[in-house]
Design a protein around this motif. Sequence first.
Motif, short mmCIF file in Angstrom:
data_model
loop_
_atom_site.label_atom_id
_atom_site.label_comp_id
_atom_site.label_asym_id
_atom_site.label_seq_id
_atom_site.Cartn_x
_atom_site.Cartn_y
_atom_site.Cartn_z
N GLU A 11 41.96 41.24 76.19
CA GLU A 11 42.63 40.54 77.17
C GLU A 11 42.86 39.02 76.45
OE1 GLU A 11 40.70 42.47 81.07
OE2 GLU A 11 39.45 41.18 80.08
N ILE A 12 42.76 38.68 75.50
CA ILE A 12 42.84 37.53 74.73
C ILE A 12 44.57 36.92 74.95
CG2 ILE A 12 42.91 36.11 72.72
CD1 ILE A 12 40.33 37.49 72.19
N PRO A 13 45.26 37.93 74.84
CA PRO A 13 46.88 37.49 74.96
C PRO A 13 47.04 36.97 76.38
CG PRO A 13 46.75 39.38 73.44
CD PRO A 13 45.28 39.29 74.09
N LEU A 14 46.44 37.58 77.28
CA LEU A 14 46.66 37.16 78.84
C LEU A 14 45.83 35.80 79.00
CD1 LEU A 14 46.62 39.14 81.65
CD2 LEU A 14 44.68 37.44 81.66
N LEU A 15 44.95 35.59 78.11
CA LEU A 15 44.03 34.34 78.64
C LEU A 15 44.71 33.26 77.95
CD1 LEU A 15 40.57 35.44 77.27
CD2 LEU A 15 41.39 35.47 79.64
N ALA A 16 45.65 33.65 76.74
CA ALA A 16 46.36 32.61 76.10
C ALA A 16 47.54 32.07 77.32
CB ALA A 16 46.86 32.75 74.94
N GLY A 17 48.06 33.04 77.67
CA GLY A 17 49.35 33.01 78.53
C GLY A 17 48.93 32.20 79.71
N ALA A 18 47.66 32.41 80.31
CA ALA A 18 47.27 31.71 81.57
C ALA A 18 46.90 30.17 81.22
CB ALA A 18 45.88 32.22 81.97
N TRP A 19 46.35 30.00 79.97
CA TRP A 19 46.15 28.71 79.20
C TRP A 19 47.38 28.04 79.52
CZ3 TRP A 19 41.21 26.67 77.58
CH2 TRP A 19 41.07 25.42 77.05
N TYR A 20 48.39 28.49 78.67
CA TYR A 20 49.81 27.81 78.56
C TYR A 20 50.38 27.41 80.09
CZ TYR A 20 54.83 27.07 77.76
OH TYR A 20 56.13 26.64 77.76
N ALA A 21 50.38 28.48 80.69
CA ALA A 21 50.67 28.25 82.36
C ALA A 21 49.94 27.11 83.11
CB ALA A 21 50.50 29.70 83.15
N MET A 22 48.67 27.07 82.68
CA MET A 22 47.65 26.03 83.29
C MET A 22 48.25 24.72 82.69
SD MET A 22 44.62 23.89 82.16
CE MET A 22 44.33 24.95 80.97
N LEU A 23 48.43 24.67 81.67
CA LEU A 23 48.78 23.25 81.05
C LEU A 23 50.37 22.83 81.44
CD1 LEU A 23 47.65 23.58 77.22
CD2 LEU A 23 46.74 22.27 79.13
N ASP A 24 51.18 23.79 81.58
CA ASP A 24 52.55 23.60 81.94
C ASP A 24 52.31 23.22 83.57
OD1 ASP A 24 55.26 23.66 81.89
OD2 ASP A 24 55.50 25.71 82.79
N GLU A 25 51.81 23.87 84.25
CA GLU A 25 51.71 23.18 85.70
C GLU A 25 51.09 22.11 86.09
OE1 GLU A 25 50.24 26.38 88.41
OE2 GLU A 25 51.66 27.94 87.53
N SER A 26 50.16 21.79 85.07
CA SER A 26 49.47 20.38 85.20
C SER A 26 50.14 19.27 84.59
CB SER A 26 47.84 20.51 84.70
OG SER A 26 47.18 21.52 84.99
N GLY A 27 51.12 19.61 83.83
CA GLY A 27 52.17 18.50 83.10
C GLY A 27 51.28 18.13 82.02
N LEU A 28 50.38 18.96 81.12
CA LEU A 28 49.80 18.41 80.02
C LEU A 28 50.35 19.25 78.72
CD1 LEU A 28 46.14 18.96 81.43
CD2 LEU A 28 47.44 16.77 81.27
N LEU A 29 51.31 19.95 78.87
CA LEU A 29 52.11 20.38 77.64
C LEU A 29 52.52 19.28 76.72
CD1 LEU A 29 53.91 23.78 78.53
CD2 LEU A 29 51.92 23.49 77.20
N GLU A 30 52.12 19.48 75.43
CA GLU A 30 52.73 18.37 74.54
C GLU A 30 54.47 18.41 74.44
OE1 GLU A 30 51.03 15.89 72.94
OE2 GLU A 30 49.17 16.62 73.96
N PRO A 31 54.90 17.44 74.24
CA PRO A 31 56.27 17.47 74.22
C PRO A 31 56.77 18.30 72.77
CG PRO A 31 55.86 15.21 74.49
CD PRO A 31 54.58 16.16 74.19
N GLN A 32 56.20 18.23 71.63
CA GLN A 32 56.41 19.09 70.52
C GLN A 32 55.60 20.26 70.26
OE1 GLN A 32 55.79 15.64 70.22
NE2 GLN A 32 57.92 14.96 70.54
#
Length: 150
Positions: A11-32
């Motif tokens: 399930e690690i790929p799903l965990l990584a996708g959820a991590w990305y979504a969490m950062l995206d929704e929180s406005g914490l994704l790095e620009p680069q």
Amino acid sequence: MTTIRPALPEEIPLLAGAWYAMLDESGLLEPQLDPLWRESLERRFAAAMQGGEQRWLVVEADGRIAATGCAIFRAGSDVALMRPAATLAGIYTFPEYRRQGLARRLVTALIELCREAGCARIRLRASAAGRPLYESLGFVTSDEMRLDLA
């Protein structure tokens, strides 16, 4: 019916996708964003899970993963207390499962994992949407500061 259980290595790929979504929704994704972010996260999660530094839990509802969360353990990382400390991270509820109390159940289970591990303190970085949940569970806002060098 919902259950909380340890995440499985597959399930690690799903965990990584959820991590990305969490950062995206929180406005914490790095620009680069690193174009290899998924592969990098999956490798880090796999190694940390295998080494016991990360304990991932998932909430399963109707045979699907509805929410994810992780306790990151650092033995002796709380210098003043010299006892294990933990950071909660990757707490994410997929949109179709929100407002059902799943995050509360998940965070409560993560807190219990930390308690069983002998942690003296738990830290987390809360989004504006998550802050009321964490406060209701006893988390208090601290005076942590940040300096971005990039």
